[in-house]
Design a protein around this motif. Structure first.
Motif, mmCIF file in Angstrom:
data_model
loop_
_atom_site.group_PDB
_atom_site.id
_atom_site.type_symbol
_atom_site.label_atom_id
_atom_site.label_comp_id
_atom_site.label_asym_id
_atom_site.label_seq_id
_atom_site.Cartn_x
_atom_site.Cartn_y
_atom_site.Cartn_z
ATOM 1 N N ASN A 134 -1.408 -10.125 14.671
ATOM 2 C CA ASN A 134 -2.500 -10.156 13.701
ATOM 3 C C ASN A 134 -3.638 -11.072 14.184
ATOM 4 O O ASN A 134 -4.816 -10.728 14.058
ATOM 5 N N GLN A 135 -3.292 -12.221 14.735
ATOM 6 C CA GLN A 135 -4.296 -13.165 15.228
ATOM 7 C C GLN A 135 -5.079 -12.590 16.409
ATOM 8 O O GLN A 135 -6.252 -12.895 16.585
ATOM 9 N N ALA A 136 -4.423 -11.765 17.199
ATOM 10 C CA ALA A 136 -5.080 -11.181 18.372
ATOM 11 C C ALA A 136 -5.927 -9.969 18.015
ATOM 12 O O ALA A 136 -6.690 -9.471 18.841
ATOM 13 N N TRP A 137 -5.826 -9.492 16.782
ATOM 14 C CA TRP A 137 -6.513 -8.281 16.344
ATOM 15 C C TRP A 137 -8.015 -8.520 16.347
ATOM 16 O O TRP A 137 -8.499 -9.492 15.768
ATOM 17 N N PRO A 138 -8.783 -7.636 16.952
ATOM 18 C CA PRO A 138 -10.248 -7.819 16.950
ATOM 19 C C PRO A 138 -10.835 -7.557 15.565
ATOM 20 O O PRO A 138 -10.266 -6.810 14.758
ATOM 21 N N ASP A 139 -11.973 -8.190 15.308
ATOM 22 C CA ASP A 139 -12.690 -7.944 14.061
ATOM 23 C C ASP A 139 -13.193 -6.522 14.021
ATOM 24 O O ASP A 139 -13.406 -5.884 15.056
ATOM 25 N N GLU A 140 -13.455 -6.036 12.812
ATOM 26 C CA GLU A 140 -14.020 -4.701 12.639
ATOM 27 C C GLU A 140 -15.432 -4.693 13.211
ATOM 28 O O GLU A 140 -16.187 -5.644 13.056
ATOM 29 N N VAL B 211 0.820 -1.205 0.000
ATOM 30 C CA VAL B 211 0.000 0.000 0.000
ATOM 31 C C VAL B 211 0.858 1.261 0.000
ATOM 32 O O VAL B 211 0.619 2.179 -0.776
ATOM 33 N N LEU B 212 1.865 1.308 0.853
ATOM 34 C CA LEU B 212 2.701 2.499 0.984
ATOM 35 C C LEU B 212 3.975 2.388 0.157
ATOM 36 O O LEU B 212 4.581 1.317 0.090
ATOM 37 N N SER B 213 4.401 3.499 -0.423
ATOM 38 C CA SER B 213 5.698 3.540 -1.095
ATOM 39 C C SER B 213 6.793 3.584 -0.023
ATOM 40 O O SER B 213 6.512 3.795 1.164
ATOM 41 N N PHE C 169 -11.224 -0.872 6.478
ATOM 42 C CA PHE C 169 -10.599 -1.447 7.667
ATOM 43 C C PHE C 169 -9.447 -2.381 7.308
ATOM 44 O O PHE C 169 -8.367 -2.305 7.888
ATOM 45 N N ASN C 170 -9.674 -3.282 6.355
ATOM 46 C CA ASN C 170 -8.651 -4.271 6.010
ATOM 47 C C ASN C 170 -7.404 -3.628 5.411
ATOM 48 O O ASN C 170 -6.294 -4.086 5.662
ATOM 49 N N THR C 171 -7.579 -2.574 4.630
ATOM 50 C CA THR C 171 -6.422 -1.867 4.072
ATOM 51 C C THR C 171 -5.640 -1.180 5.177
ATOM 52 O O THR C 171 -4.405 -1.264 5.224
ATOM 53 N N ARG C 172 -6.338 -0.509 6.091
ATOM 54 C CA ARG C 172 -5.650 0.145 7.212
ATOM 55 C C ARG C 172 -4.930 -0.889 8.078
ATOM 56 O O ARG C 172 -3.803 -0.667 8.525
ATOM 57 N N LYS C 173 -5.568 -2.029 8.301
ATOM 58 C CA LYS C 173 -4.941 -3.088 9.093
ATOM 59 C C LYS C 173 -3.678 -3.589 8.399
ATOM 60 O O LYS C 173 -2.655 -3.812 9.054
ATOM 61 N N GLN C 174 -3.720 -3.740 7.080
ATOM 62 C CA GLN C 174 -2.534 -4.188 6.335
ATOM 63 C C GLN C 174 -1.408 -3.176 6.451
ATOM 64 O O GLN C 174 -0.251 -3.538 6.655
ATOM 65 N N VAL C 175 -1.731 -1.896 6.331
ATOM 66 C CA VAL C 175 -0.714 -0.851 6.494
ATOM 67 C C VAL C 175 -0.128 -0.916 7.897
ATOM 68 O O VAL C 175 1.085 -0.849 8.085
#
Length: 87
Positions: free
Chosen positions: A80-86, A5-7, A39-45
């Motif tokens: 990542n596994q501990a991350w709560p769902d949106e 996503v980010l350069s 949400f998923n894009t922000r989480k990936q960043v």
């Protein structure tokens, strides 16, 4: 690991803006760098930046009273596994 996503320039700027901050600042900064992103894009960043910070040695992840010593890939996977769902 390179961000999808980010350069490189954006990644460096992102990291410079959150230096000496906690993970909550890292999450909120995704709104500045990815306005309008889902949400998923922000989480990936977030995960990409976290990986880069861990890789550079600027931070360590801790679980309870123990600093994680597994590989960076494993540390990010645990986070990542501990991350709560949106909601």
């Amino acid at each position: 690991m390179t961000s999808n996503v980010l350069s490189e320039r954006e990644m460096a700027e992102f990291i410079s803006q959150i230096e000496m901050c906690g993970v909550n600042a890292l999450w909120y900064k995704t709104y500045d760098f990815c306005p309008g992103a889902d949400f998923n894009t922000r989480k990936q960043v977030f995960m990409d930046v976290l990986f880069r910070i861990l890789e550079s040695g600027q931070a360590k992840l801790q679980r309870k009273d123990e600093i994680l010593t597994c590989t960076i890939e494993q540390q990010v996977a645990v986070f990542n596994q501990a991350w709560p769902d949106e909601h």
